[in-house]
Design an enzyme around this catalytic site. Structure first.
Site, PDB file in Angstrom:
ATOM      1  N   TYR A  59      -8.612   6.991   3.024  1.00 43.61           N
ATOM      2  CA  TYR A  59      -6.996   7.015   2.702  1.00 43.61           C
ATOM      3  C   TYR A  59      -6.466   8.349   2.889  1.00 43.61           C
ATOM      4  O   TYR A  59      -5.282   8.521   3.472  1.00 43.61           O
ATOM      5  CB  TYR A  59      -6.758   6.456   1.245  1.00 43.61           C
ATOM      6  CG  TYR A  59      -5.258   6.705   1.073  1.00 43.61           C
ATOM      7  CD1 TYR A  59      -4.247   6.008   1.480  1.00 43.61           C
ATOM      8  CD2 TYR A  59      -4.986   7.906   0.068  1.00 43.61           C
ATOM      9  CE1 TYR A  59      -2.883   6.149   1.182  1.00 43.61           C
ATOM     10  CE2 TYR A  59      -3.644   8.094  -0.305  1.00 43.61           C
ATOM     11  CZ  TYR A  59      -2.615   7.293   0.163  1.00 43.61           C
ATOM     12  OH  TYR A  59      -1.244   7.661  -0.202  1.00 43.61           O
TER      13      TYR A  59
ATOM     14  N   ALA B  76      11.463  -0.248   3.922  1.00 43.31           N
ATOM     15  CA  ALA B  76      12.545  -0.276   2.927  1.00 43.31           C
ATOM     16  C   ALA B  76      12.942  -1.511   2.179  1.00 43.31           C
ATOM     17  O   ALA B  76      14.021  -1.527   1.279  1.00 43.31           O
ATOM     18  CB  ALA B  76      13.778   0.151   3.733  1.00 43.31           C
TER      19      ALA B  76
END
Length: 288
Positions: free
Chosen positions: A164, A14
């Protein structure tokens, strides 16, 4: 629900980008936000730290708890959840946003890099969710949100960056399983993914540079979609794989140009968006 006043959000990654945007949107309602990320000191190429994000959250009207957290550390994750609940009296929303990325085929991918992507993306999501569940189960409207793609199992979404894709789809598999595991407890578990690239540090520094940044939408579109999810009653709204603009359109949104970085540029499509997902607006350049 009408807003997030007094609600407590635990957001991984965040300190910048999408995680920061979701935090600031919630802060506007007076929410409590746990800023859980690794960046405690300024980085030469990356804007923001957990402390600068916390200051922005407080300025926006919320309350912030900055915590240095590596989601690969089980004990640290467990302690962070306990600290969040102790500080704010509980936990209502978990946002699994932290993610590692490297878009290379297997032959060009160091296995240590795959280990990092797996540990942060898939395993980190599971660890954070596991340790959040006891607190979320006590909330009157609990949500877990993964920033991960729909489970569109097509070769094109794996070939070229198989390591990924496996690590990222692992987050979505967690949505599928946890939605079923937690349904009786009333904990909603959903995934949110952007139709277009989002202007973040990963886009600028790893994927496409300044040109792709100009062809992207801002993180605000994800923040708005996440807000709409969190203000929906969790019971009965779970196991969804949502595309940002399609979901917002279902909630009455019509102006998507406000989220463009550069309206004169055509928007670049993101990975993993199913072919049968129809955009609710034109992705071409906006006429000047």
């Amino acid at each position: 629900m009408t807003n997030l006043s007094g609600k407590t959000l635990f957001i991984t990654g965040a300190s910048r980008g999408i995680g920061r945007a979701i935090a600031l949107k919630a802060a506007g309602d007076g929410a409590n936000v746990v800023v859980a990320a690794k960046t405690a000191e300024p980085h030469p190429k990356l804007e923001g730290t957990i402390y600068s994000a916390a200051e922005e959250i407080e300025a926006a009207g919320g309350k912030a708890l900055p915590l240095v957290l590596d989601v690969r550390d089980d004990e640290a994750v467990e302690a962070a959840m306990a600290k969040a609940a102790e500080t704010f009296g509980g936990l209502d929303i978990l946002v699994n946003n932290a993610s590692a990325i490297q878009l290379t085929p297997l032959a060009q991918t160091d296995m240590k890099r795959f280990d990092l992507m797996h540990q942060v993306n898939t395993r980190g999501t599971l660890a954070c969710s596991k340790h959040a569940i006891p607190y979320l189960a006590k909330s009157d409207n609990p949500h877990i949100l993964m920033l991960s793609p729909p489970l569109d199992m097509q070769e094109k979404w794996f070939a070229g960056f198989t390591p990924y894709a496996i690590a990222k789809y692992g987050m979505s598999l967690a949505v599928l399983g946890l939605a079923g595991e937690l349904r009786k407890q009333g904990v909603a578990v959903n995934a949110l993914w952007p139709r277009t690239t989002i202007a973040t540090a990963a886009i600028k520094n790893i994927i496409g540079g300044d040109k792709l940044m100009q062809q992207s939408r801002t993180p605000d579109i994800i923040a708005e979609a996440a807000y709409q999810i969190f203000t929906t009653k969790s019971a009965g709204f779970t196991g969804n794989f949502l595309i940002d603009d399609t979901f917002l359109a279902s909630r009455g949104w019509t102006d998507f140009d406000q989220y463009r970085v550069d309206p004169t540029q055509a928007l670049a499509p993101d990975f993993f968006v199913p072919a049968d997902s129809v955009a609710p607006c034109s992705l071409g350049p906006v006429a000047g």
